[in-house]
Write a protein that holds these residues in place. Structure first.
Motif, short mmCIF file in Angstrom:
data_model
loop_
_atom_site.label_atom_id
_atom_site.label_comp_id
_atom_site.label_asym_id
_atom_site.label_seq_id
_atom_site.Cartn_x
_atom_site.Cartn_y
_atom_site.Cartn_z
N ILE A 40 0.87 -1.18 0.00
CA ILE A 40 0.00 0.00 0.00
C ILE A 40 0.91 1.22 0.00
O ILE A 40 1.66 1.45 0.95
CB ILE A 40 -0.92 0.03 1.22
CG1 ILE A 40 -1.85 -1.18 1.22
CG2 ILE A 40 -1.74 1.32 1.26
CD1 ILE A 40 -2.74 -1.27 2.45
N LYS A 41 0.83 2.01 -1.07
CA LYS A 41 1.73 3.15 -1.20
C LYS A 41 1.20 4.37 -0.46
O LYS A 41 0.00 4.62 -0.43
CB LYS A 41 1.94 3.48 -2.68
CG LYS A 41 2.70 2.40 -3.44
CD LYS A 41 3.01 2.82 -4.86
CE LYS A 41 3.81 1.74 -5.57
NZ LYS A 41 4.14 2.10 -6.96
N SER A 42 2.12 5.10 0.13
CA SER A 42 1.79 6.34 0.83
C SER A 42 2.95 7.30 0.63
O SER A 42 3.96 6.97 -0.01
CB SER A 42 1.56 6.09 2.32
OG SER A 42 2.77 5.67 2.94
N ALA A 43 2.81 8.49 1.19
CA ALA A 43 3.87 9.49 1.04
C ALA A 43 5.17 9.02 1.70
O ALA A 43 6.26 9.39 1.27
CB ALA A 43 3.42 10.81 1.66
N GLY A 44 5.04 8.17 2.72
CA GLY A 44 6.23 7.73 3.43
C GLY A 44 6.90 6.50 2.86
O GLY A 44 8.02 6.18 3.24
N GLY A 45 6.24 5.80 1.94
CA GLY A 45 6.82 4.60 1.38
C GLY A 45 5.74 3.60 1.00
O GLY A 45 4.59 3.97 0.79
N THR A 46 6.12 2.33 0.93
CA THR A 46 5.17 1.27 0.57
C THR A 46 5.07 0.30 1.74
O THR A 46 6.04 -0.38 2.08
CB THR A 46 5.62 0.52 -0.69
OG1 THR A 46 5.72 1.44 -1.78
CG2 THR A 46 4.61 -0.57 -1.05
N GLU A 47 3.88 0.23 2.36
CA GLU A 47 3.67 -0.67 3.49
C GLU A 47 3.24 -2.04 3.00
O GLU A 47 2.36 -2.17 2.15
CB GLU A 47 2.59 -0.11 4.41
CG GLU A 47 2.30 -1.01 5.60
CD GLU A 47 1.19 -0.47 6.48
OE1 GLU A 47 0.46 -1.29 7.07
OE2 GLU A 47 1.05 0.77 6.58
N ILE A 48 3.88 -3.09 3.50
CA ILE A 48 3.49 -4.46 3.18
C ILE A 48 2.27 -4.80 4.02
O ILE A 48 2.35 -4.93 5.24
CB ILE A 48 4.64 -5.44 3.45
CG1 ILE A 48 5.84 -5.10 2.55
CG2 ILE A 48 4.19 -6.88 3.20
CD1 ILE A 48 7.07 -5.93 2.83
N ASP A 49 1.12 -4.92 3.35
CA ASP A 49 -0.16 -5.08 4.04
C ASP A 49 -0.43 -6.56 4.32
O ASP A 49 -1.35 -7.17 3.77
CB ASP A 49 -1.27 -4.48 3.19
CG ASP A 49 -2.61 -4.46 3.92
OD1 ASP A 49 -2.60 -4.38 5.16
OD2 ASP A 49 -3.65 -4.55 3.24
N LEU A 50 0.37 -7.13 5.19
CA LEU A 50 0.23 -8.51 5.61
C LEU A 50 0.45 -8.61 7.10
O LEU A 50 1.26 -7.86 7.67
CB LEU A 50 1.24 -9.42 4.90
CG LEU A 50 1.05 -9.72 3.42
CD1 LEU A 50 2.23 -10.52 2.90
CD2 LEU A 50 -0.24 -10.48 3.17
N GLN A 51 -0.25 -9.57 7.74
CA GLN A 51 -0.02 -9.85 9.15
C GLN A 51 1.16 -10.82 9.26
O GLN A 51 0.99 -12.03 9.31
CB GLN A 51 -1.28 -10.45 9.77
CG GLN A 51 -2.47 -9.52 9.80
CD GLN A 51 -2.28 -8.39 10.80
OE1 GLN A 51 -1.51 -8.50 11.76
NE2 GLN A 51 -2.96 -7.29 10.57
N LEU A 52 2.37 -10.27 9.26
CA LEU A 52 3.58 -11.09 9.26
C LEU A 52 4.34 -10.92 10.57
O LEU A 52 4.65 -9.79 10.97
CB LEU A 52 4.51 -10.66 8.12
CG LEU A 52 4.30 -11.24 6.73
CD1 LEU A 52 5.34 -10.65 5.79
CD2 LEU A 52 4.39 -12.74 6.74
N THR A 53 4.64 -12.02 11.24
CA THR A 53 5.57 -11.95 12.36
C THR A 53 6.98 -12.08 11.80
O THR A 53 7.19 -12.50 10.65
CB THR A 53 5.32 -13.10 13.35
OG1 THR A 53 5.62 -14.35 12.71
CG2 THR A 53 3.86 -13.12 13.80
N GLN A 54 7.96 -11.74 12.61
CA GLN A 54 9.34 -11.89 12.15
C GLN A 54 9.69 -13.37 11.98
O GLN A 54 10.51 -13.73 11.14
CB GLN A 54 10.29 -11.20 13.12
CG GLN A 54 10.13 -9.67 13.08
CD GLN A 54 11.17 -8.94 13.89
OE1 GLN A 54 12.00 -9.54 14.56
NE2 GLN A 54 11.13 -7.62 13.84
#
Length: 226
Positions: A165-179
């Motif tokens: 999901i793109k925004s002014a700050g960058g591209t957020e990975i829209d997934l529920q991911l744990t490390q």
């Protein structure tokens, strides 16, 4: 009608005509899964095709040492389970809901009947299976020839391309991911993954925000692959 409209947007069924989509939708069953619930285990009999209607599913197998390896992360519109339905053999990997998830399922007899009557769908199935095998081949190649920074950079860029999901700050990975999930997707320990994510964040390539990863400098990440 709702399921037929949804199926029209699923790549696997996009070639079907409206009357065939309606016929297919009438044969589907909706199944709901809680976060962390197993949809099927590796080596289970393959009896149903699943289409993700909502939520998130991981397809995973185990290494010879017993460690989880995530082969794919799926969201709405993705399908899984085709291979076992085609060859009649046990599941080649397991599937787990990563959050509350609904799937539409089609049993093997109905699935094969639709394939028999629709040549275009046969081509779509073959393309889907080929894509899956290519991804598996690429994962093996990456494990053999790329170091951890390169593998992680490549996987983050792939996830951002499909789920970003793109925004002014960058591209957020829209997934529920744990490390731990990300470590399993790259094929390393959680400790090594945490360390490398920290290095990427310190370099200003990514930002870790409330269990979400934001890609800040994708061009610089690409340079880490080669």
């Amino acid at each position: 009608m709702e399921d037929a409209a949804f199926l029209a947007k699923v790549p696997l069924f996009a070639s079907l005509k409206a009357d065939h989509l309606a016929e297919l939708a009438a044969k589907l069953k909706t199944r709901s899964y809680r976060r962390g619930e197993v949809i099927f285990h590796q080596d289970d009999p393959g009896s149903d095709l699943h289409i993700v209607k909502s939520g998130q599913v991981k397809i995973a197998t185990s290494s010879p040492e017993g460690e989880e390896i995530i082969m794919a992360l799926l969201t709405a519109g993705d399908s899984f389970g085709e291979i076992a339905l085609l060859d009649g053999k046990p599941r080649s990997a397991g599937a787990v809901a990563m959050e509350a998830t609904q799937t539409l399922t089609l049993n093997r007899d109905d699935f094969l009947g639709i394939l028999t009557a629709n040549a275009d769908m046969v081509r779509a199935i073959l393309a889907s299976v080929a894509t899956g095998w290519r991804k598996t081949s690429h994962l093996l190649e990456d494990a053999m020839f790329l170091d951890l920074p390169a593998r992680l950079a490549k996987r983050l860029l792939e996830l951002a391309e499909k789920h970003g999901i793109k925004s002014a700050g960058g591209t957020e990975i829209d997934l529920q991911l744990t490390q731990q999930d990300l470590a399993a997707a790259v094929g390393v320990s959680r400790v090594a993954m945490n360390r490398q994510l920290g290095l990427f964040q310190d370099s200003g390539l990514i930002s870790l925000e409330k269990k979400r990863i934001v890609i800040l400098r994708p061009d610089e990440l690409k340079k880490r692959i080669y």
